[in-house]
Design an enzyme around this catalytic site. Structure first.
Site, mmCIF file in Angstrom:
data_model
loop_
_atom_site.group_PDB
_atom_site.id
_atom_site.type_symbol
_atom_site.label_atom_id
_atom_site.label_comp_id
_atom_site.label_asym_id
_atom_site.label_seq_id
_atom_site.Cartn_x
_atom_site.Cartn_y
_atom_site.Cartn_z
ATOM 1 N N GLY A 183 0.853 -1.192 0.000
ATOM 2 C CA GLY A 183 0.000 0.000 0.000
ATOM 3 C C GLY A 183 0.889 1.243 0.000
ATOM 4 O O GLY A 183 2.047 1.196 -0.425
ATOM 5 N N VAL B 260 2.398 2.782 2.396
ATOM 6 C CA VAL B 260 3.616 2.659 3.196
ATOM 7 C C VAL B 260 4.632 1.752 2.495
ATOM 8 O O VAL B 260 5.803 2.116 2.338
ATOM 9 C CB VAL B 260 3.295 2.130 4.611
ATOM 10 C CG1 VAL B 260 4.580 1.930 5.410
ATOM 11 C CG2 VAL B 260 2.352 3.088 5.344
ATOM 12 N N ALA C 76 4.953 0.983 -0.624
ATOM 13 C CA ALA C 76 5.513 1.620 -1.814
ATOM 14 C C ALA C 76 6.552 2.670 -1.418
ATOM 15 O O ALA C 76 7.600 2.794 -2.046
ATOM 16 C CB ALA C 76 4.396 2.255 -2.647
ATOM 17 N N LYS D 113 0.069 -2.014 14.662
ATOM 18 C CA LYS D 113 -0.214 -1.815 16.102
ATOM 19 C C LYS D 113 -1.299 -2.747 16.615
ATOM 20 O O LYS D 113 -1.274 -3.148 17.772
ATOM 21 C CB LYS D 113 -0.591 -0.369 16.391
ATOM 22 C CG LYS D 113 -1.823 0.133 15.668
ATOM 23 C CD LYS D 113 -1.494 1.263 14.738
ATOM 24 C CE LYS D 113 -2.620 1.537 13.783
ATOM 25 N NZ LYS D 113 -2.240 2.374 12.658
ATOM 26 N N GLU E 32 8.905 0.490 15.263
ATOM 27 C CA GLU E 32 8.877 1.961 15.404
ATOM 28 C C GLU E 32 7.666 2.575 14.729
ATOM 29 O O GLU E 32 7.072 3.531 15.230
ATOM 30 C CB GLU E 32 10.171 2.547 14.815
ATOM 31 C CG GLU E 32 10.335 4.042 14.988
ATOM 32 C CD GLU E 32 10.475 4.444 16.444
ATOM 33 O OE1 GLU E 32 9.441 4.848 17.028
ATOM 34 O OE2 GLU E 32 11.589 4.369 17.000
ATOM 35 N N VAL F 59 3.651 3.075 16.338
ATOM 36 C CA VAL F 59 3.165 4.128 17.233
ATOM 37 C C VAL F 59 3.666 5.483 16.748
ATOM 38 O O VAL F 59 4.867 5.688 16.587
ATOM 39 C CB VAL F 59 3.659 3.904 18.681
ATOM 40 C CG1 VAL F 59 3.131 5.006 19.597
ATOM 41 C CG2 VAL F 59 3.245 2.537 19.192
ATOM 42 N N GLY G 190 3.724 6.942 13.953
ATOM 43 C CA GLY G 190 4.308 7.000 12.607
ATOM 44 C C GLY G 190 5.766 7.371 12.553
ATOM 45 O O GLY G 190 6.635 6.592 12.952
ATOM 46 N N LYS H 123 -2.095 1.903 20.384
ATOM 47 C CA LYS H 123 -0.759 2.501 20.444
ATOM 48 C C LYS H 123 -0.358 2.749 21.883
ATOM 49 O O LYS H 123 0.787 2.490 22.291
ATOM 50 C CB LYS H 123 -0.750 3.800 19.641
ATOM 51 C CG LYS H 123 -0.974 3.564 18.144
ATOM 52 C CD LYS H 123 -1.289 4.866 17.424
ATOM 53 C CE LYS H 123 -1.520 4.650 15.942
ATOM 54 N NZ LYS H 123 -2.129 5.850 15.302
ATOM 55 N N GLY I 14 0.878 8.497 7.137
ATOM 56 C CA GLY I 14 1.334 8.893 5.798
ATOM 57 C C GLY I 14 2.418 7.956 5.339
ATOM 58 O O GLY I 14 3.197 7.436 6.139
#
Lengths: 439, 439
Positions: free
Chosen positions: A13, A15, A17, A107, A131, A134, A136, A207, A303
């Protein structure tokens, strides 16, 4: 230079990519810094043909992510599929059992099964890095795992959901209703068609459960979290917050108290001069209060690129041969947290009451708070009228609200006082009660 | 569990004493997290008898820090003496040459000799960690070294000196003069008797030089930094900033531009809605703009416990066997930075002019800015009078100030415009020019 580190990514998706693109772009920098070239050598996703704007030609395509997880050609399995159960869980388990290092942004999976997965990672002596799970792109997991080891942490809290922060920011700045802002967030792709997971606080709770474990050395205890979302917040609450010197944020808060560990997710009044009060829109922030330092970290919570940045840092740690226990300590040393009951929560409160307009009402309110040893920092009473600049259709017809800001008291005292006022017959409808979190 | 990690500490001031105390306090936590017990086994300081409020009975006392640096009984040498030359330098060199890992909080040493020391560390394959040297308890070095490897960094800037931030905060909040706030800072122990190093920007420059190198992969270039301190800031500047939507901060800024790397330390207008604008008092903050994420980290920049927290994190990394190159890449791969000339700096400016009170002055100012293609966001002209709530003795007698806020322009254009106004005879005294940094 050591051998190439071969990475397999399941889930392409936004992330996934971004991870592929940023690793290609940062190829030399990553190799210089970690002493190994990092190569995405195999990928897996639901559909093969999709144009993702990235070059996959040098990568093997593996249809089954669980096969990819144990592929002998990869050293690190990166799980970006999502979901607490099913394929994501099976794939991560398979990778760990096969002695592969795992990086995941999932998460929900970690909140449900993180400790069991950490045990598997420990048994095989491999990394389980998360990492990106939580906040991002904010390096809060590394900060807790590595930078604050000299500290005893007292409290950790944060804005952990960008959707809610976007909605609350727009409500505050433009006087709009929750529903209007949610619709906009959905239009802009900041909120899902079914927004429950975000706006009712469950995402923040997932988170928070991980942060609590890292901060206090406790087993992940998602069920021990008291959760309230932001649906009940009205424009008038944001307006009153502004007038009284606060901003309203959906916070996840974990705190050591004399009664145990308090874990709560709820809309919160934060003083305007707190660093976290200035964190607006889709940004996230985490504040950590410890005996030696207090830190606030602010950055993008979601994002593609921001999340990929965290995933790549996790991969680079593996390339360098750096491994920390997933929850800092070995799983056997994590303790079962004592759940501090929320009734014993101590703090200030914002209380908005709709009251009947008759003589003696103010006196009743005052005496019921006094009887319960609640001291008031402010009382504001307003004539009914439309919210300034607002579009809340209910505001014009609303009865006169009375707003109380209390000094530190207990949740139980507040409940008792409100119950008493209710039986006095001075209240109309349900009081709005919002906790205040001091910096 | 592996063998004990033996630590030798040279320098037992506030920071050294906090390191000893916090390691003792966090003994079990540190051992669980790093898999080794960390023990301060030898110390060195100028005077032995001083009561430092810590128990040194289990530690060997070594009179000569350079002897301690090569002591066969220690694995890690922690240098907390300070100073760019002399004993601190010799001791760190001796430790590295002897193959000991080194942890230091000494920014002056690193700014002057960091690359040469990194080369020694590299040759011996040992760590040279310096989290505490920049922004005290804020984990910015680790963030740059490890968390942002997937990013190309475009700009890094921060409030790196608590003394200056304390002075500017008090000036802004209370309308006091620089001199009054400096005197208070000295009384409270936030400023030295000779405040030059802090208030003239040199301390910020030392720290910035390290951040620049880490962010851009360049050799440390302290001499390439343009440095201005805060002595020239007047209460009227803070008042105007407030009215126009800004706060004034002493920033260190490093930025990639088409002309090379810009490194500058100067008082700066930052928009009030920037996270960094809310960082007040002795707090520090660092903001990092990169292609994948923008982060802001806020925390204590000094103080025994905060600095000790960073020192202990560095020691724990060594205990875990984690080692990153001091400047991320091997020294041979650091490049010589091209210095971008400040005349080509692009940005907005705050310009405060004291002008002669005669017809045509405003027209002159307007035409000189227009001639140099400077567009103005705001022009404010005030009748002369005392600063509101202020105690600046010069304010009452001051001529009418004219304040300009420009849109992005170049430093050269601003200089040309001011020179032209000066030869027009409309200016009295030197214009106050403060750069604006946008978030």
């Amino acid at each position: 230079m050591q051998d190439v580190l071969n990475v397999g990514i399941a889930g392409l998706g936004t992330v996934g990519a971004s991870v592929v693109r940023l690793i290609a772009k940062g190829d030399n920098r990553l190799a210089q810094a970690s002493g190994r070239r990092i190569r995405v050598s195999a990928v897996s996703a639901r559909t093969k043909g999709t144009d993702r704007g990235i070059d996959l030609s040098a990568m093997r395509w593996v249809d089954d992510p669980i096969k990819l997880a144990t592929d002998p050609g990869i050293d690190v399995f990166v799980e970006l599929m999502g979901g607490a159960e099913g394929t994501a869980k099976q794939a991560v388990e398979a990778a760990l059992d096969a002695g592969k290092a795992v990086v995941t942004a999932n998460k929900a999976l970690l909140a449900a099964h993180g400790v069991a997965l950490a045990k598997k990672a420990e048994a095989k002596g491999v990394a389980l890095n998360f990492e990106a799970a939580v906040a991002g792109g904010i390096p809060v997991i590394k900060t807790l795992r590595e930078s604050l080891l000299g500290n005893e942490i007292e409290r950790i809290y944060g804005i952990l959901n960008g959707t809610c922060n976007y909605i609350l920011t727009r409500m505050a700045d433009e006087g709009l209703s929750f529903e209007e802002c949610l619709a906009d967030a959905q239009r802009l792709g900041y909120a899902e068609a079914d927004p429950t997971f975000d706006v009712d606080g469950f995402d923040t709770a997932h988170k928070l459960s991980l942060l609590t474990s890292l901060a206090f050395g406790t087993l992940v205890d998602t069920k021990g979290i008291s959760i309230e979302g932001i649906r009940s917040i009205k424009p008038v609450d944001l307006k009153m917050a502004d007038e009284l010197g606060y901003r309203v944020k959906l916070l996840g808060v974990a705190q050591r108290t004399a009664d145990g560990v308090e874990q709560r997710v709820h809309p919160t009044f934060v003083p305007k001069d707190a660093a976290i009060a200035q964190v607006n829109g889709v940004l996230n922030a985490v504040a950590i209060d410890a005996d030696a330092v207090d830190l606030t970290l602010v950055g993008p919570g979601a994002g593609g690129n921001a999340t990929a940045s965290a995933v790549i840092a996790d991969i680079a740690d593996i390339a360098r041969g750096h491994r920390t226990a997933p929850f800092i300590r070995p799983v056997a040393q994590l303790t079962k947290p004592t759940r501090a009951p929320l009734t014993r929560h101590e703090g200030g409160y914002y209380i908005r009451l709709e009251v009947v307009d008759k003589p003696g009402t103010a006196a009743r309110i005052a005496s019921r708070t006094a009887q319960n040893n609640i001291s008031l920092e402010s009382i504001v009473q307003r004539r009914a009228g439309p919210t300034r600049g607002g579009t809340d259709p209910s505001a014009a017809a609303a009865p006169a609200p009375v707003v109380l800001i209390t000094y530190a008291t207990t949740e139980a005292a507040v409940s008792r006082a409100l119950k008493a006022m209710d039986s006095d017959g001075v209240l109309i409808g349900r009081p709005q009660v919002i906790r205040i979190e001091r910096n």
